[in-house]
Design a protein around this motif. Structure first.
Motif, PDB file in Angstrom:
ATOM      1  N   GLU A  19      82.243  65.530  47.052  1.00 34.99           N
ATOM      2  CA  GLU A  19      80.842  65.209  46.578  1.00 34.99           C
ATOM      3  C   GLU A  19      80.142  66.205  46.753  1.00 34.99           C
ATOM      4  O   GLU A  19      80.242  67.328  47.353  1.00 34.99           O
ATOM      5  N   PRO A  20      79.239  66.550  45.672  1.00 39.34           N
ATOM      6  CA  PRO A  20      78.333  67.750  45.353  1.00 39.34           C
ATOM      7  C   PRO A  20      77.651  67.865  46.754  1.00 39.34           C
ATOM      8  O   PRO A  20      77.187  66.760  47.482  1.00 39.34           O
ATOM      9  N   ARG A  21      77.437  68.965  47.275  1.00 42.04           N
ATOM     10  CA  ARG A  21      76.636  69.344  48.533  1.00 42.04           C
ATOM     11  C   ARG A  21      75.394  70.110  48.018  1.00 42.04           C
ATOM     12  O   ARG A  21      75.203  70.883  47.537  1.00 42.04           O
ATOM     13  N   ALA A  22      74.506  69.702  48.989  1.00 39.47           N
ATOM     14  CA  ALA A  22      73.352  70.483  49.042  1.00 39.47           C
ATOM     15  C   ALA A  22      73.306  72.047  49.359  1.00 39.47           C
ATOM     16  O   ALA A  22      74.093  72.102  50.263  1.00 39.47           O
ATOM     17  N   TYR A  23      72.968  73.053  48.747  1.00 44.11           N
ATOM     18  CA  TYR A  23      73.293  74.508  49.098  1.00 44.11           C
ATOM     19  C   TYR A  23      72.996  74.658  50.556  1.00 44.11           C
ATOM     20  O   TYR A  23      73.517  75.349  51.277  1.00 44.11           O
ATOM     21  N   SER A  24      71.854  74.315  51.017  1.00 41.28           N
ATOM     22  CA  SER A  24      71.562  74.491  52.503  1.00 41.28           C
ATOM     23  C   SER A  24      72.491  73.804  53.519  1.00 41.28           C
ATOM     24  O   SER A  24      72.782  74.495  54.457  1.00 41.28           O
ATOM     25  N   GLU A  25      73.148  72.657  52.868  1.00 44.57           N
ATOM     26  CA  GLU A  25      74.131  72.152  54.098  1.00 44.57           C
ATOM     27  C   GLU A  25      75.346  72.930  53.928  1.00 44.57           C
ATOM     28  O   GLU A  25      76.013  73.303  54.887  1.00 44.57           O
ATOM     29  N   VAL A  26      75.645  73.467  52.664  1.00 44.77           N
ATOM     30  CA  VAL A  26      76.965  74.395  52.654  1.00 44.77           C
ATOM     31  C   VAL A  26      76.690  75.567  53.511  1.00 44.77           C
ATOM     32  O   VAL A  26      77.408  75.964  54.225  1.00 44.77           O
ATOM     33  N   ILE A  27      75.512  76.218  53.251  1.00 44.95           N
ATOM     34  CA  ILE A  27      75.255  77.342  54.112  1.00 44.95           C
ATOM     35  C   ILE A  27      75.370  77.034  55.585  1.00 44.95           C
ATOM     36  O   ILE A  27      76.034  77.922  56.448  1.00 44.95           O
ATOM     37  N   GLY A  28      74.532  76.126  56.121  1.00 45.43           N
ATOM     38  CA  GLY A  28      74.667  75.488  57.313  1.00 45.43           C
ATOM     39  C   GLY A  28      75.942  75.418  57.713  1.00 45.43           C
ATOM     40  O   GLY A  28      76.064  75.625  59.124  1.00 45.43           O
ATOM     41  N   THR A  29      76.774  74.669  57.311  1.00 41.46           N
ATOM     42  CA  THR A  29      78.242  74.234  57.787  1.00 41.46           C
ATOM     43  C   THR A  29      79.044  75.246  57.776  1.00 41.46           C
ATOM     44  O   THR A  29      79.862  75.627  58.589  1.00 41.46           O
ATOM     45  N   TRP A  30      79.282  76.344  56.709  1.00 41.66           N
ATOM     46  CA  TRP A  30      80.139  77.131  56.580  1.00 41.66           C
ATOM     47  C   TRP A  30      79.508  78.771  56.856  1.00 41.66           C
ATOM     48  O   TRP A  30      80.466  79.586  56.476  1.00 41.66           O
ATOM     49  N   LYS A  31      78.417  78.927  57.377  1.00 36.24           N
ATOM     50  CA  LYS A  31      77.912  80.288  57.747  1.00 36.24           C
ATOM     51  C   LYS A  31      78.843  80.621  58.981  1.00 36.24           C
ATOM     52  O   LYS A  31      79.203  79.961  59.633  1.00 36.24           O
ATOM     53  N   THR A  32      79.050  82.014  58.613  1.00 42.71           N
ATOM     54  CA  THR A  32      79.812  82.729  59.908  1.00 42.71           C
ATOM     55  C   THR A  32      79.287  84.171  60.218  1.00 42.71           C
ATOM     56  O   THR A  32      78.681  84.660  59.354  1.00 42.71           O
ATOM     57  N   SER A  33      79.432  84.574  61.300  1.00 46.48           N
ATOM     58  CA  SER A  33      78.832  85.870  61.524  1.00 46.48           C
ATOM     59  C   SER A  33      79.787  87.014  61.389  1.00 46.48           C
ATOM     60  O   SER A  33      79.692  88.225  61.563  1.00 46.48           O
ATOM     61  N   CYS A  34      81.230  86.284  61.239  1.00 44.96           N
ATOM     62  CA  CYS A  34      82.312  87.516  61.045  1.00 44.96           C
ATOM     63  C   CYS A  34      82.721  87.870  59.768  1.00 44.96           C
ATOM     64  O   CYS A  34      82.651  86.942  58.536  1.00 44.96           O
ATOM     65  N   PRO A  35      82.422  89.025  59.517  1.00 47.50           N
ATOM     66  CA  PRO A  35      82.486  89.623  58.125  1.00 47.50           C
ATOM     67  C   PRO A  35      83.934  89.558  57.468  1.00 47.50           C
ATOM     68  O   PRO A  35      84.028  89.570  56.420  1.00 47.50           O
ATOM     69  N   ARG A  36      84.948  89.192  58.558  1.00 41.24           N
ATOM     70  CA  ARG A  36      86.087  88.948  57.996  1.00 41.24           C
ATOM     71  C   ARG A  36      86.252  87.293  57.223  1.00 41.24           C
ATOM     72  O   ARG A  36      87.275  87.324  56.783  1.00 41.24           O
ATOM     73  N   LEU A  37      85.512  86.576  57.596  1.00 42.75           N
ATOM     74  CA  LEU A  37      85.773  85.423  57.224  1.00 42.75           C
ATOM     75  C   LEU A  37      84.647  85.020  56.084  1.00 42.75           C
ATOM     76  O   LEU A  37      83.522  84.535  56.455  1.00 42.75           O
ATOM     77  N   THR A  38      85.074  85.358  54.984  1.00 43.13           N
ATOM     78  CA  THR A  38      84.156  85.084  54.145  1.00 43.13           C
ATOM     79  C   THR A  38      84.399  84.067  53.098  1.00 43.13           C
ATOM     80  O   THR A  38      84.759  84.228  51.616  1.00 43.13           O
ATOM     81  N   ILE A  39      84.616  82.594  53.526  1.00 41.85           N
ATOM     82  CA  ILE A  39      85.139  81.867  53.007  1.00 41.85           C
ATOM     83  C   ILE A  39      84.132  81.443  51.421  1.00 41.85           C
ATOM     84  O   ILE A  39      84.864  80.993  50.545  1.00 41.85           O
ATOM     85  N   TRP A  40      82.999  81.149  52.040  1.00 41.41           N
ATOM     86  CA  TRP A  40      82.043  80.678  50.913  1.00 41.41           C
ATOM     87  C   TRP A  40      82.056  81.819  49.581  1.00 41.41           C
ATOM     88  O   TRP A  40      82.193  81.432  48.589  1.00 41.41           O
ATOM     89  N   GLU A  41      81.931  83.019  49.918  1.00 42.15           N
ATOM     90  CA  GLU A  41      81.785  84.093  48.909  1.00 42.15           C
ATOM     91  C   GLU A  41      83.181  83.994  48.257  1.00 42.15           C
ATOM     92  O   GLU A  41      83.352  84.336  47.012  1.00 42.15           O
ATOM     93  N   ASP A  42      84.344  83.977  48.931  1.00 38.10           N
ATOM     94  CA  ASP A  42      85.682  84.006  48.281  1.00 38.10           C
ATOM     95  C   ASP A  42      85.854  83.033  47.361  1.00 38.10           C
ATOM     96  O   ASP A  42      86.294  83.130  46.162  1.00 38.10           O
ATOM     97  N   ALA A  43      85.333  81.908  47.645  1.00 37.52           N
ATOM     98  CA  ALA A  43      85.627  80.407  46.697  1.00 37.52           C
ATOM     99  C   ALA A  43      84.502  80.697  45.461  1.00 37.52           C
ATOM    100  O   ALA A  43      85.016  80.374  44.468  1.00 37.52           O
ATOM    101  N   ALA A  44      83.393  81.219  45.694  1.00 35.09           N
ATOM    102  CA  ALA A  44      82.560  81.525  44.633  1.00 35.09           C
ATOM    103  C   ALA A  44      83.029  82.499  43.651  1.00 35.09           C
ATOM    104  O   ALA A  44      83.022  82.253  42.576  1.00 35.09           O
ATOM    105  N   ASP A  45      83.491  83.921  44.323  1.00 39.55           N
ATOM    106  CA  ASP A  45      83.849  84.767  43.496  1.00 39.55           C
ATOM    107  C   ASP A  45      85.189  84.524  42.824  1.00 39.55           C
ATOM    108  O   ASP A  45      85.280  85.088  41.630  1.00 39.55           O
ATOM    109  N   ARG A  46      85.890  83.635  43.355  1.00 37.18           N
ATOM    110  CA  ARG A  46      87.295  83.251  42.590  1.00 37.18           C
ATOM    111  C   ARG A  46      87.099  82.069  41.610  1.00 37.18           C
ATOM    112  O   ARG A  46      87.877  81.620  40.867  1.00 37.18           O
TER     113      ARG A  46
END
Length: 78
Positions: A19-46
């Motif tokens: 289902e479409p998700r609010a941007y704030s929900e996505v960032i809140g759920t998938w944020k990480t402080s590890c620079p090696r885990l760039t899940i959101w960025e990788d999915a968007a970049d691809r």
């Protein structure tokens, strides 16, 4: 050639595709402080997910055609 997909990127795109998700929900759920885990960025970049502004609602994140194709290729959706 079959594209190799990171399992966490697949999980992320599958979660968005349900289902479409609010941007704030996505960032809140998938944020990480590890620079090696760039899940959101990788999915968007691809091109697997996209942000869209909806009047009266704000930013939402949806799976793109490429994201749905990725999920089908990996048996995540029919």
């Amino acid at each position: 050639m079959t594209e190799t997909a990171d399992p966490l990127v697949l999980d992320f795109v599958e979660w968005i595709a349900r289902e479409p998700r609010a941007y704030s929900e996505v960032i809140g759920t998938w944020k990480t402080s590890c620079p090696r885990l760039t899940i959101w960025e990788d999915a968007a970049d691809r091109g697997y997910v996209a942000r869209e502004a909806i009047a009266g609602f704000g930013l939402i994140v949806t799976a793109t055609e490429a994201g749905e194709k990725l999920l089908r290729a990996h048996g995540r959706i029919a």
